[in-house]
Design a protein around this motif. Sequence first.
Motif, PDB file in Angstrom:
ATOM      1  N   MET A   1       0.837  -1.162   0.000  1.00  0.00           N
ATOM      2  CA  MET A   1       0.000   0.000   0.000  1.00  0.00           C
ATOM      3  C   MET A   1       0.891   1.236   0.000  1.00  0.00           C
ATOM      4  SD  MET A   1      -2.663  -1.314   2.920  1.00  0.00           S
ATOM      5  CE  MET A   1      -1.464  -2.334   3.771  1.00  0.00           C
ATOM      6  N   PRO A   2       0.862   2.047  -1.036  1.00  0.00           N
ATOM      7  CA  PRO A   2       1.686   3.255  -1.066  1.00  0.00           C
ATOM      8  C   PRO A   2       0.989   4.435  -0.378  1.00  0.00           C
ATOM      9  CG  PRO A   2       0.648   2.925  -3.182  1.00  0.00           C
ATOM     10  CD  PRO A   2       0.238   1.754  -2.315  1.00  0.00           C
ATOM     11  N   PHE A   3       1.792   5.249   0.308  1.00  0.00           N
ATOM     12  CA  PHE A   3       1.287   6.455   0.972  1.00  0.00           C
ATOM     13  C   PHE A   3       2.342   7.547   0.872  1.00  0.00           C
ATOM     14  CE2 PHE A   3      -0.524   2.857   3.328  1.00  0.00           C
ATOM     15  CZ  PHE A   3      -1.877   3.127   3.215  1.00  0.00           C
ATOM     16  N   ASN A   4       1.907   8.795   0.923  1.00  0.00           N
ATOM     17  CA  ASN A   4       2.819   9.922   1.063  1.00  0.00           C
ATOM     18  C   ASN A   4       2.809  10.335   2.532  1.00  0.00           C
ATOM     19  OD1 ASN A   4       4.576  11.934  -0.161  1.00  0.00           O
ATOM     20  ND2 ASN A   4       3.045  13.381   0.565  1.00  0.00           N
ATOM     21  N   THR A   5       3.993  10.482   3.127  1.00  0.00           N
ATOM     22  CA  THR A   5       4.072  10.816   4.550  1.00  0.00           C
ATOM     23  C   THR A   5       5.099  11.912   4.788  1.00  0.00           C
ATOM     24  OG1 THR A   5       5.833   9.253   5.113  1.00  0.00           O
ATOM     25  CG2 THR A   5       3.584   8.404   5.143  1.00  0.00           C
ATOM     26  N   TYR A   6       5.143  12.347   6.013  1.00  0.00           N
ATOM     27  CA  TYR A   6       6.100  13.366   6.439  1.00  0.00           C
ATOM     28  C   TYR A   6       6.922  12.842   7.611  1.00  0.00           C
ATOM     29  CZ  TYR A   6       3.485  16.264   3.290  1.00  0.00           C
ATOM     30  OH  TYR A   6       2.892  16.751   2.160  1.00  0.00           O
ATOM     31  N   ASN A   7       7.282  11.581   7.558  1.00  0.00           N
ATOM     32  CA  ASN A   7       8.105  10.961   8.588  1.00  0.00           C
ATOM     33  C   ASN A   7       9.571  11.142   8.240  1.00  0.00           C
ATOM     34  OD1 ASN A   7       6.107   9.348  10.340  1.00  0.00           O
ATOM     35  ND2 ASN A   7       5.489   8.874   8.257  1.00  0.00           N
ATOM     36  N   GLY A   8      10.380  11.398   9.248  1.00  0.00           N
ATOM     37  CA  GLY A   8      11.805  11.489   9.010  1.00  0.00           C
ATOM     38  C   GLY A   8      12.485  12.423   9.983  1.00  0.00           C
ATOM     39  N   VAL A   9      13.784  12.297  10.038  1.00  0.00           N
ATOM     40  CA  VAL A   9      14.610  13.101  10.930  1.00  0.00           C
ATOM     41  C   VAL A   9      14.952  14.437  10.274  1.00  0.00           C
ATOM     42  CG1 VAL A   9      16.857  13.215  12.098  1.00  0.00           C
ATOM     43  CG2 VAL A   9      15.554  11.072  12.072  1.00  0.00           C
ATOM     44  N   PHE A  10      15.175  14.431   8.963  1.00  0.00           N
ATOM     45  CA  PHE A  10      15.660  15.611   8.259  1.00  0.00           C
ATOM     46  C   PHE A  10      14.519  16.588   7.938  1.00  0.00           C
ATOM     47  CE2 PHE A  10      18.567  12.118   7.149  1.00  0.00           C
ATOM     48  CZ  PHE A  10      19.725  12.628   7.731  1.00  0.00           C
ATOM     49  N   ALA A  11      14.850  17.880   7.950  1.00  0.00           N
ATOM     50  CA  ALA A  11      13.857  18.926   7.697  1.00  0.00           C
ATOM     51  C   ALA A  11      13.198  18.753   6.331  1.00  0.00           C
ATOM     52  CB  ALA A  11      14.509  20.305   7.811  1.00  0.00           C
ATOM     53  N   GLU A  12      13.976  18.318   5.331  1.00  0.00           N
ATOM     54  CA  GLU A  12      13.409  18.129   3.987  1.00  0.00           C
ATOM     55  C   GLU A  12      12.294  17.086   3.999  1.00  0.00           C
ATOM     56  OE1 GLU A  12      16.941  17.116   4.301  1.00  0.00           O
ATOM     57  OE2 GLU A  12      17.430  19.241   4.322  1.00  0.00           O
ATOM     58  N   GLU A  13      12.486  16.042   4.788  1.00  0.00           N
ATOM     59  CA  GLU A  13      11.481  14.984   4.860  1.00  0.00           C
ATOM     60  C   GLU A  13      10.197  15.496   5.502  1.00  0.00           C
ATOM     61  OE1 GLU A  13      13.733  10.855   5.491  1.00  0.00           O
ATOM     62  OE2 GLU A  13      14.254  12.352   7.011  1.00  0.00           O
ATOM     63  N   LYS A  14      10.352  16.308   6.536  1.00  0.00           N
ATOM     64  CA  LYS A  14       9.188  16.841   7.235  1.00  0.00           C
ATOM     65  C   LYS A  14       8.454  17.879   6.394  1.00  0.00           C
ATOM     66  CE  LYS A  14      11.062  16.073  11.856  1.00  0.00           C
ATOM     67  NZ  LYS A  14      10.301  14.904  12.165  1.00  0.00           N
ATOM     68  N   LYS A  15       9.191  18.578   5.518  1.00  0.00           N
ATOM     69  CA  LYS A  15       8.585  19.618   4.698  1.00  0.00           C
ATOM     70  C   LYS A  15       8.042  19.071   3.380  1.00  0.00           C
ATOM     71  CE  LYS A  15       9.551  24.016   2.471  1.00  0.00           C
ATOM     72  NZ  LYS A  15      10.564  25.004   2.122  1.00  0.00           N
ATOM     73  N   LEU A  16       8.851  18.291   2.680  1.00  0.00           N
ATOM     74  CA  LEU A  16       8.490  17.815   1.354  1.00  0.00           C
ATOM     75  C   LEU A  16       7.734  16.485   1.382  1.00  0.00           C
ATOM     76  CD1 LEU A  16      11.848  18.609  -0.471  1.00  0.00           C
ATOM     77  CD2 LEU A  16       9.757  19.993  -0.419  1.00  0.00           C
ATOM     78  N   GLY A  17       7.962  15.708   2.421  1.00  0.00           N
ATOM     79  CA  GLY A  17       7.356  14.385   2.497  1.00  0.00           C
ATOM     80  C   GLY A  17       8.059  13.403   1.588  1.00  0.00           C
ATOM     81  N   GLN A  18       7.609  12.171   1.638  1.00  0.00           N
ATOM     82  CA  GLN A  18       8.155  11.129   0.778  1.00  0.00           C
ATOM     83  C   GLN A  18       7.189   9.949   0.728  1.00  0.00           C
ATOM     84  OE1 GLN A  18       8.557  10.347   4.517  1.00  0.00           O
ATOM     85  NE2 GLN A  18      10.277  11.611   3.988  1.00  0.00           N
ATOM     86  N   LYS A  19       7.454   9.112  -0.250  1.00  0.00           N
ATOM     87  CA  LYS A  19       6.624   7.925  -0.447  1.00  0.00           C
ATOM     88  C   LYS A  19       7.099   6.815   0.472  1.00  0.00           C
ATOM     89  CE  LYS A  19       5.716   4.358  -3.871  1.00  0.00           C
ATOM     90  NZ  LYS A  19       6.040   3.866  -5.214  1.00  0.00           N
TER      91      LYS A  19
END
Length: 114
Positions: A1-19
């Motif tokens: 199941m694919p999702f877009n999330t904002y999990n992560g340590v780095f600011a880019e991950e929290k701002k841009l999100g990732q799959k």
Amino acid sequence: MPFNTYNGVFAEEKKLGQKIEVDCEMTYPIEAKVRTDNLEETVSYADVYDTIAQFVAHHNYNLIESLANNLLHEILRTYPMLDEVRLRIRKYSVPIAGIFDNIEIEVQGANDHE
């Protein structure tokens, strides 16, 4: 199941999100429990999908390990009839140096039916 999330340590991950992708394996004794072709005798895959989708949409963590552990406990709590659950979570576009497709972790747990 694919999702877009904002999990992560780095600011880019929290701002841009990732799959991310979530695999969910559920152990349920259908041989003994499903007798009449009635959805009430089993676990609705649609309901499990909704539980996962809602959890992932409303919970952000620094670590995907935390996401996995907390999601595992949510599924086990919500579906106490399940014997076991195994989750694999793959995270893409991780902002670290290296050549790889994704990172993946796996957690598993069981309901105590005693």
